[in-house]
Write a protein that holds these residues in place. Structure first.
Motif, short mmCIF file in Angstrom:
data_model
loop_
_atom_site.label_atom_id
_atom_site.label_comp_id
_atom_site.label_asym_id
_atom_site.label_seq_id
_atom_site.Cartn_x
_atom_site.Cartn_y
_atom_site.Cartn_z
N GLY A 146 -4.22 11.06 3.68
CA GLY A 146 -4.71 10.48 5.09
C GLY A 146 -3.46 10.37 6.04
O GLY A 146 -2.43 10.08 5.96
N HIS A 147 -4.03 10.68 7.37
CA HIS A 147 -3.11 10.63 8.41
C HIS A 147 -2.41 9.35 8.69
O HIS A 147 -1.05 9.17 8.93
N GLU A 148 -3.08 8.36 8.49
CA GLU A 148 -2.60 7.09 9.08
C GLU A 148 -1.60 6.62 7.90
O GLU A 148 -0.69 5.94 8.48
N TRP A 149 -2.01 6.66 6.59
CA TRP A 149 -1.18 6.27 5.49
C TRP A 149 0.34 7.03 5.67
O TRP A 149 1.38 6.63 5.61
N GLY A 202 0.77 -1.22 -0.02
CA GLY A 202 0.15 -0.20 0.07
C GLY A 202 0.78 1.25 0.06
O GLY A 202 0.23 2.39 -0.26
N LEU A 203 2.14 1.10 0.29
CA LEU A 203 3.07 2.35 0.20
C LEU A 203 3.70 2.69 -0.96
O LEU A 203 4.27 3.63 -1.26
N PHE A 231 8.55 3.55 5.37
CA PHE A 231 9.22 3.36 4.12
C PHE A 231 10.21 4.43 4.23
O PHE A 231 11.38 3.97 4.05
N LEU A 232 10.04 5.61 4.28
CA LEU A 232 10.89 6.45 4.03
C LEU A 232 11.99 6.62 5.26
O LEU A 232 13.14 6.52 4.71
N THR A 238 -4.12 13.11 -7.72
CA THR A 238 -2.64 13.28 -7.22
C THR A 238 -2.18 11.83 -6.97
O THR A 238 -2.86 11.23 -6.10
N THR A 239 -1.22 11.47 -7.53
CA THR A 239 -0.62 10.27 -7.30
C THR A 239 0.77 10.23 -6.59
O THR A 239 1.62 11.27 -6.80
N ILE A 240 1.13 9.28 -5.85
CA ILE A 240 2.34 9.20 -5.03
C ILE A 240 3.13 7.65 -5.39
O ILE A 240 2.34 6.68 -5.28
N GLN A 241 4.30 7.68 -6.08
CA GLN A 241 5.07 6.45 -6.50
C GLN A 241 6.38 6.35 -5.85
O GLN A 241 7.03 7.33 -6.14
#
Ligand code: BLA
Length: 238
Positions: A218-221, A27-28, A229-230, A40-43
């Motif tokens: 969202g906050h949880e994500w 999911g990340l 991850f980061l 908006t996408t984040i990959q």
């Protein structure tokens, strides 16, 4: 806007290193936000190879509203080399922030002479791009070098001079890596492990992007993205 920066890095990595993909937690690796008019996408991408234990980069594409390219390269624990840090952000047409640095793990004279002084010639070559902007979130004396490129600038500068600067800084980083001799004294390795972990903790706790991630996804994500991850070697604040 920053796709050429991503592609340049990708090509170099693929042609010069024996890359193995690292799994990004479920999911990340990709997320899309369909709210509002502009999706908006984040990959993200993540790799390892013998010299570099974690190579990660992320692209946020929100069309004209947001373009972000962020990357950190962590050398393997035998290398005391600085981390390569890239943070290129554009919001709307006008608000552009670029940061590029070899992020030092230690600050003693010998270390700075070996890994940071070689950047001076580039910092001078691109003095027209760099600005002395004060940092609000981070301490400029911790994990940043005095030759970082840090500027609020326009799209034209980014596509021209900044791209040239980026290519030169990366080339220098690969040269320093090629010249580096891995340390095998367990004491040295422990020191490096700790310094890289401290970097993750420091960065996760102060990341100015956490609000941006929360607002888009969202906050949880956002919390998971930061701590799983980061900056996965950081532990969330209590
Ligand atoms: C600032 N970085 C920022 C800001 C955002 C991000 C939203 C604030 C912009 C503003 O002031 O208007 C974005 N940070 C991100 C994103 C990620 C992230 C998208 O970690 C992850 C996907 N930041 C880095 C790295 C460097 C870095 C590797 O992640 C090193 C080159 C630097 N970012 C950096 C600096 C600032 C910044 C120095 C200015 C912060 C300050 O003023 O203290």
């Amino acid at each position: 806007m920053y796709r050429p920066f991503l592609e340049h890095l990708q090509q170099k990595l693929q042609s010069s290193f024996d890359l193995q993909p690292l799994t990004i937690p479920a999911g990340l690796d990709y997320r899309a936000n369909e709210r509002g008019r502009q999706p908006t996408t984040i990959q993200s991408w993540c790799y390892t190879c013998p010299e570099l234990r974690k190579i990660r980069y992320t692209y946020i594409d929100g069309g004209e509203n947001a373009q972000v390219f962020n990357s950190v390269i962590y050398p393997s624990h035998g290398y005391e080399l600085p981390l390569l840090g890239v943070d290129l952000l554009s919001f709307g047409k006008k608000k552009n922030l670029i940061v590029l640095d070899f992020q030092p793990l230690f600050r003693d004279e010998a270390y700075l002479a070996r890994y940071i002084e070689p950047m001076r010639i580039l910092r001078e070559r691109y003095s027209d791009v760099a600005q002395d902007v004060e940092m609000k979130f981070y301490d400029a004396n911790q994990y940043f070098s005095k030759y970082l490129l840090f500027a609020r600038t326009d799209a034209e500068t980014i596509e021209g001079r900044m791209f040239a600067a980026y290519c030169d800084y990366l080339d220098l980083y690969w040269q320093l890596l090629a010249a580096a001799v891995p340390l095998d004294d367990p004491e040295d390795v422990r020191r490096i492990v700790k310094a890289q972990k401290d970097y993750d903790q420091y960065s996760a706790d102060r990341d100015p992007a956490s609000g941006l991630f929360s607002s888009y996804f969202g906050h949880e994500w956002a919390e998971r993205f930061l701590y799983e991850f980061l900056f996965e070697d950081a532990v969330p604040l209590a």
